[in-house]
Write a protein that holds these residues in place. Structure first.
Motif, mmCIF file in Angstrom:
data_model
loop_
_atom_site.group_PDB
_atom_site.id
_atom_site.type_symbol
_atom_site.label_atom_id
_atom_site.label_comp_id
_atom_site.label_asym_id
_atom_site.label_seq_id
_atom_site.Cartn_x
_atom_site.Cartn_y
_atom_site.Cartn_z
ATOM 1 N N CYS A 99 0.830 -1.210 0.000
ATOM 2 C CA CYS A 99 0.000 0.000 0.000
ATOM 3 C C CYS A 99 0.861 1.255 0.000
ATOM 4 O O CYS A 99 0.527 2.235 -0.678
ATOM 5 C CB CYS A 99 -0.952 -0.006 1.195
ATOM 6 S SG CYS A 99 -2.302 -1.190 1.044
ATOM 7 N N ASN A 100 1.957 1.248 0.740
ATOM 8 C CA ASN A 100 2.892 2.390 0.722
ATOM 9 C C ASN A 100 3.448 2.614 -0.677
ATOM 10 O O ASN A 100 3.518 3.750 -1.157
ATOM 11 C CB ASN A 100 4.050 2.161 1.700
ATOM 12 C CG ASN A 100 3.773 2.705 3.072
ATOM 13 O OD1 ASN A 100 3.061 3.687 3.218
ATOM 14 N ND2 ASN A 100 4.315 2.058 4.073
ATOM 15 N N GLN A 101 3.853 1.524 -1.336
ATOM 16 C CA GLN A 101 4.375 1.628 -2.692
ATOM 17 C C GLN A 101 3.287 2.130 -3.649
ATOM 18 O O GLN A 101 3.539 2.965 -4.521
ATOM 19 C CB GLN A 101 4.891 0.265 -3.170
ATOM 20 C CG GLN A 101 6.092 -0.229 -2.400
ATOM 21 C CD GLN A 101 6.357 -1.719 -2.638
ATOM 22 O OE1 GLN A 101 5.482 -2.472 -3.059
ATOM 23 N NE2 GLN A 101 7.587 -2.133 -2.345
ATOM 24 N N GLY A 102 2.069 1.621 -3.478
ATOM 25 C CA GLY A 102 0.950 2.039 -4.314
ATOM 26 C C GLY A 102 0.617 3.507 -4.142
ATOM 27 O O GLY A 102 0.349 4.219 -5.117
ATOM 28 N N GLN A 103 0.644 3.960 -2.890
ATOM 29 C CA GLN A 103 0.390 5.370 -2.619
ATOM 30 C C GLN A 103 1.418 6.241 -3.341
ATOM 31 O O GLN A 103 1.067 7.267 -3.934
ATOM 32 C CB GLN A 103 0.426 5.636 -1.116
ATOM 33 C CG GLN A 103 0.170 7.094 -0.781
ATOM 34 C CD GLN A 103 0.410 7.423 0.674
ATOM 35 O OE1 GLN A 103 1.273 6.848 1.326
ATOM 36 N NE2 GLN A 103 -0.376 8.355 1.190
ATOM 37 N N ALA A 104 2.670 5.833 -3.331
ATOM 38 C CA ALA A 104 3.727 6.595 -4.015
ATOM 39 C C ALA A 104 3.488 6.620 -5.526
ATOM 40 O O ALA A 104 3.684 7.661 -6.177
ATOM 41 C CB ALA A 104 5.097 6.001 -3.698
ATOM 42 N N ASP A 105 3.061 5.498 -6.109
ATOM 43 C CA ASP A 105 2.780 5.466 -7.549
ATOM 44 C C ASP A 105 1.602 6.366 -7.910
ATOM 45 O O ASP A 105 1.645 7.092 -8.909
ATOM 46 C CB ASP A 105 2.511 4.033 -8.021
ATOM 47 C CG ASP A 105 3.785 3.235 -8.214
ATOM 48 O OD1 ASP A 105 4.878 3.846 -8.316
ATOM 49 O OD2 ASP A 105 3.706 1.992 -8.264
ATOM 50 N N ILE A 106 0.541 6.323 -7.111
ATOM 51 C CA ILE A 106 -0.623 7.172 -7.381
ATOM 52 C C ILE A 106 -0.232 8.647 -7.241
ATOM 53 O O ILE A 106 -0.631 9.487 -8.051
ATOM 54 C CB ILE A 106 -1.803 6.817 -6.450
ATOM 55 C CG1 ILE A 106 -2.282 5.378 -6.700
ATOM 56 C CG2 ILE A 106 -2.950 7.815 -6.625
ATOM 57 C CD1 ILE A 106 -2.831 5.108 -8.081
ATOM 58 N N LYS A 107 0.570 8.955 -6.236
ATOM 59 C CA LYS A 107 1.048 10.336 -6.059
ATOM 60 C C LYS A 107 1.840 10.791 -7.286
ATOM 61 O O LYS A 107 1.672 11.917 -7.762
ATOM 62 C CB LYS A 107 1.910 10.432 -4.803
ATOM 63 C CG LYS A 107 2.364 11.836 -4.492
ATOM 64 C CD LYS A 107 3.159 11.874 -3.199
ATOM 65 C CE LYS A 107 3.641 13.272 -2.896
ATOM 66 N NZ LYS A 107 4.441 13.336 -1.669
#
Length: 140
Positions: A99-107
């Motif tokens: 989820c942390n990695q996903g949040q960074a990609d969406i950002k």
């Protein structure tokens, strides 16, 4: 048992929305949400609006903290495909990292001016996707 869950839930989709409008007898989502879908052993999170991307980013950030602090029990709180099935299969610690990695990609998508996009979470990886049903990585 895990393989059975993956097969049984493949294709399951949940539409997440942050706000709705009542029009007579109908409740209409305002387009500020996203979809979660179980696709061939992974979970895809995909938004089709700029507001949806921002809400997905916030959701992933909150989920990362929730899974890290509360473990798999957090899955029961958030519900959806991720909370109900994937939190148990993948495990809270790994899912928190994804989820942390996903949040960074969406950002990064938001910073590039994208108005739609998403991520795919699997047992072994997290990567950006360009459609809800995608199983392959796309460029941000």
């Amino acid at each position: 048992m895990i393989q059975s869950l993956i097969v049984n839930y493949d294709g399951a989709e949940v539409k997440m929305c942050y706000a709705v409008q009542t029009l007579g007898d109908y409740i209409v989502p305002l387009g500020n949400g996203w979809s979660e879908k179980f696709v061939n052993g992974g979970i895809n999170e995909y938004a089709t609006t700029k507001a949806g991307l921002a809400n997905l980013r916030d959701y992933l950030g909150g989920a990362a903290v929730g899974f890290a602090v509360n473990g798999a029990a957090y899955g029961a709180v958030i519900g959806g495909v991720m909370g109900g099935v994937v939190g148990v299969i993948i495990g809270a610690g790994i899912l928190s990292n994804r989820c942390n990695q996903g949040q960074a990609d969406i950002k990064a998508m938001i910073n590039k001016g994208r108005t739609k996009g998403g991520i795919r979470l699997t047992l072994t990886a997290e990567f950006p996707i360009c459609s809800l049903d995608s199983q392959t990585q796309c460029a941000i």
